[in-house]
Structure formats: C-alpha cells, structure tokens
Design a protein around this motif. Structure first.
Motif, PDB file in Angstrom:
ATOM      1  N   GLU A   1       0.862  -1.176   0.000  1.00 28.49           N
ATOM      2  CA  GLU A   1       0.000   0.000   0.000  1.00 28.49           C
ATOM      3  C   GLU A   1       0.899   1.227   0.000  1.00 28.49           C
ATOM      4  N   ILE A   2       0.691   2.077  -0.992  1.00 31.53           N
ATOM      5  CA  ILE A   2       1.496   3.294  -1.135  1.00 31.53           C
ATOM      6  C   ILE A   2       0.602   4.487  -0.846  1.00 31.53           C
ATOM      7  N   HIS A   3       1.049   5.347   0.046  1.00 32.00           N
ATOM      8  CA  HIS A   3       0.281   6.533   0.420  1.00 32.00           C
ATOM      9  C   HIS A   3       0.893   7.750  -0.272  1.00 32.00           C
ATOM     10  N   LEU A   4       0.036   8.470  -0.986  1.00 28.09           N
ATOM     11  CA  LEU A   4       0.452   9.675  -1.706  1.00 28.09           C
ATOM     12  C   LEU A   4      -0.525  10.806  -1.419  1.00 28.09           C
ATOM     13  N   VAL A   5      -0.114  12.013  -1.744  1.00 26.06           N
ATOM     14  CA  VAL A   5      -0.955  13.194  -1.574  1.00 26.06           C
ATOM     15  C   VAL A   5      -1.658  13.489  -2.894  1.00 26.06           C
ATOM     16  N   GLU A   6      -2.959  13.727  -2.801  1.00 28.89           N
ATOM     17  CA  GLU A   6      -3.755  14.082  -3.984  1.00 28.89           C
ATOM     18  C   GLU A   6      -3.164  15.295  -4.680  1.00 28.89           C
ATOM     19  N   GLY A   7      -3.127  15.230  -6.004  1.00 30.46           N
ATOM     20  CA  GLY A   7      -2.699  16.364  -6.810  1.00 30.46           C
ATOM     21  C   GLY A   7      -1.197  16.491  -7.013  1.00 30.46           C
ATOM     22  N   GLN A   8      -0.392  15.665  -6.358  1.00 30.60           N
ATOM     23  CA  GLN A   8       1.054  15.772  -6.521  1.00 30.60           C
ATOM     24  C   GLN A   8       1.577  14.959  -7.710  1.00 30.60           C
ATOM     25  N   HIS A   9       0.778  13.997  -8.190  1.00 30.32           N
ATOM     26  CA  HIS A   9       1.222  13.128  -9.274  1.00 30.32           C
ATOM     27  C   HIS A   9       0.062  12.888 -10.241  1.00 30.32           C
ATOM     28  N   LEU A  10       0.365  12.803 -11.510  1.00 27.89           N
ATOM     29  CA  LEU A  10      -0.647  12.526 -12.526  1.00 27.89           C
ATOM     30  C   LEU A  10      -1.031  11.045 -12.504  1.00 27.89           C
ATOM     31  N   PRO A  11      -2.228  10.717 -13.004  1.00 27.05           N
ATOM     32  CA  PRO A  11      -2.688   9.325 -12.994  1.00 27.05           C
ATOM     33  C   PRO A  11      -1.786   8.349 -13.765  1.00 27.05           C
ATOM     34  N   ALA A  12      -1.293   8.731 -14.934  1.00 25.35           N
ATOM     35  CA  ALA A  12      -0.481   7.800 -15.742  1.00 25.35           C
ATOM     36  C   ALA A  12       0.783   7.342 -15.006  1.00 25.35           C
ATOM     37  N   PRO A  13       1.551   8.237 -14.398  1.00 27.23           N
ATOM     38  CA  PRO A  13       2.714   7.773 -13.636  1.00 27.23           C
ATOM     39  C   PRO A  13       2.333   6.907 -12.427  1.00 27.23           C
ATOM     40  N   ILE A  14       1.182   7.163 -11.818  1.00 27.55           N
ATOM     41  CA  ILE A  14       0.753   6.330 -10.700  1.00 27.55           C
ATOM     42  C   ILE A  14       0.456   4.920 -11.198  1.00 27.55           C
ATOM     43  N   GLU A  15      -0.192   4.805 -12.347  1.00 25.48           N
ATOM     44  CA  GLU A  15      -0.437   3.487 -12.944  1.00 25.48           C
ATOM     45  C   GLU A  15       0.880   2.785 -13.258  1.00 25.48           C
ATOM     46  N   GLU A  16       1.829   3.526 -13.819  1.00 30.22           N
ATOM     47  CA  GLU A  16       3.151   2.966 -14.103  1.00 30.22           C
ATOM     48  C   GLU A  16       3.829   2.507 -12.811  1.00 30.22           C
ATOM     49  N   LEU A  17       3.697   3.305 -11.752  1.00 31.08           N
ATOM     50  CA  LEU A  17       4.267   2.942 -10.457  1.00 31.08           C
ATOM     51  C   LEU A  17       3.695   1.616  -9.964  1.00 31.08           C
ATOM     52  N   LEU A  18       2.398   1.436 -10.076  1.00 29.96           N
ATOM     53  CA  LEU A  18       1.774   0.189  -9.627  1.00 29.96           C
ATOM     54  C   LEU A  18       2.307  -1.011 -10.402  1.00 29.96           C
ATOM     55  N   ARG A  19       2.496  -0.868 -11.702  1.00 31.57           N
ATOM     56  CA  ARG A  19       3.075  -1.955 -12.509  1.00 31.57           C
ATOM     57  C   ARG A  19       4.513  -2.232 -12.084  1.00 31.57           C
ATOM     58  N   GLU A  20       5.292  -1.174 -11.951  1.00 33.09           N
ATOM     59  CA  GLU A  20       6.710  -1.318 -11.613  1.00 33.09           C
ATOM     60  C   GLU A  20       6.895  -1.936 -10.228  1.00 33.09           C
ATOM     61  N   VAL A  21       6.155  -1.454  -9.256  1.00 31.02           N
ATOM     62  CA  VAL A  21       6.258  -1.996  -7.904  1.00 31.02           C
ATOM     63  C   VAL A  21       5.836  -3.465  -7.885  1.00 31.02           C
ATOM     64  N   SER A  22       4.785  -3.806  -8.610  1.00 31.51           N
ATOM     65  CA  SER A  22       4.323  -5.203  -8.674  1.00 31.51           C
ATOM     66  C   SER A  22       5.402  -6.108  -9.245  1.00 31.51           C
ATOM     67  N   GLU A  23       6.036  -5.672 -10.324  1.00 32.98           N
ATOM     68  CA  GLU A  23       7.095  -6.476 -10.947  1.00 32.98           C
ATOM     69  C   GLU A  23       8.283  -6.646 -10.008  1.00 32.98           C
ATOM     70  N   ARG A  24       8.675  -5.568  -9.355  1.00 33.24           N
ATOM     71  CA  ARG A  24       9.825  -5.638  -8.439  1.00 33.24           C
ATOM     72  C   ARG A  24       9.501  -6.504  -7.220  1.00 33.24           C
ATOM     73  N   TYR A  25       8.305  -6.359  -6.699  1.00 38.45           N
ATOM     74  CA  TYR A  25       7.868  -7.148  -5.543  1.00 38.45           C
ATOM     75  C   TYR A  25       7.927  -8.635  -5.874  1.00 38.45           C
ATOM     76  N   ALA A  26       7.363  -9.004  -7.030  1.00 42.24           N
ATOM     77  CA  ALA A  26       7.366 -10.408  -7.455  1.00 42.24           C
ATOM     78  C   ALA A  26       8.788 -10.923  -7.616  1.00 42.24           C
ATOM     79  N   ALA A  27       9.664 -10.122  -8.202  1.00 38.37           N
ATOM     80  CA  ALA A  27      11.051 -10.548  -8.416  1.00 38.37           C
ATOM     81  C   ALA A  27      11.783 -10.751  -7.086  1.00 38.37           C
ATOM     82  N   VAL A  28      11.632  -9.811  -6.180  1.00 37.87           N
ATOM     83  CA  VAL A  28      12.333  -9.910  -4.888  1.00 37.87           C
ATOM     84  C   VAL A  28      11.866 -11.137  -4.109  1.00 37.87           C
ATOM     85  N   LEU A  29      10.565 -11.371  -4.081  1.00 32.45           N
ATOM     86  CA  LEU A  29      10.033 -12.491  -3.304  1.00 32.45           C
ATOM     87  C   LEU A  29      10.022 -13.800  -4.087  1.00 32.45           C
ATOM     88  N   GLU A  30      10.447 -13.737  -5.352  1.00 38.23           N
ATOM     89  CA  GLU A  30      10.416 -14.924  -6.219  1.00 38.23           C
ATOM     90  C   GLU A  30       9.020 -15.543  -6.181  1.00 38.23           C
TER      91      GLU A  30
END
Length: 138
Positions: A5-34
């Motif tokens: 769960e990532i906590h952010l402040v409304e209005g500081q980031h655009l939706p597209a980068p947040i979506e990219e962040l969710l993909r990137e974090v998911s991929e990294r999480y899966a890789a680290v935990l195998e």
C-alpha cells in the motif's frame, strides 16, 4: 501474500505515472520475493493535502512529495529479502514519480501465516510447502 500500500498526496502526481508505479512496484515485488506476479496486490491510497503533514507542515503548504508505503510479507522471509524490498519500492517511487529519496518512508509488515487468508484459508495451510521450504533455507 505480497501486498503493498502506497500513500500519496492528492494532486502531486498525474494518474499515468501512478499506474506505471503500480506496474513497476508489482514487478519488483514479485522478483524480490520470487513469487508469481499474479499473487501481488498493489494499491495507492490518496490523501488530501491538508490531511498530510511532513515535519508538522501540511502538504498544502509543503508541496514536496514525501511518500509512505507498507509492504506485507509472510513471517519467515529472509532479512536480505525484506531489506531489498524496501530498496526496490523506494527505487520505484524515485524512478517513476521523481520523488526525493530522502523523503520516502516505508516499512515491512511481517504477518504470521496463520493470520493471512488466501481464499478464506490460512496461508499456513494453503502455502505450507513453500513456508517449510523457505524456513529450511534460513
């Protein structure tokens, strides 16, 4: 079990980068935990700027992002994995959202397998072989 769960402040980031962040974090999480990526759950909770304070100053006044995250893992994960997960999620926040590394905070929440449900069944039952195999590697 991988949930972040990532906590952010409304209005500081655009939706597209947040979506990219969710993909990137998911991929990294899966890789680290195998772990299969299909097990990873990642979400962002947005907070109004007047309800978020860093150093006692609300984000409505201090607009410099200071993200916070919580990554849940089953007890028994190696300390090296947990620390790598802290680095990888922080790296993703910095790489994707361009936040200042020193302002990122995060923690790993270890959950006992008997307290984590997978389809209504405790992980201690559902993932018994994985848990035993992981404990024999420590």
């Amino acid at each position: 079990m991988p949930v972040v769960e990532i906590h952010l402040v409304e209005g500081q980031h655009l939706p597209a980068p947040i979506e990219e962040l969710l993909r990137e974090v998911s991929e990294r999480y899966a890789a680290v935990l195998e772990s299969p990526i299909g097990r990873v759950r990642a979400f962002v909770t947005m907070h109004p700027p007047e309800l978020w304070a860093t150093g006692g100053v609300t984000a409505a006044v201090d607009g410099d992002p200071a993200p916070y995250f919580v990554a849940a893992v089953l007890e028994g994960r190696a300390v090296e994995q947990r620390q790598r997960l802290l680095r990888e999620i922080t790296d993703a926040l910095c790489d994707v959202l361009g936040v200042t590394r020193s302002r990122v905070r995060g923690r790993i929440a270890q959950v006992p397998p008997e307290d984590w449900g997978i389809g209504g069944v405790p992980a201690s039952s559902r993932r018994r072989e994985e848990i035993v195999a992981r404990s024999s590697m420590l």
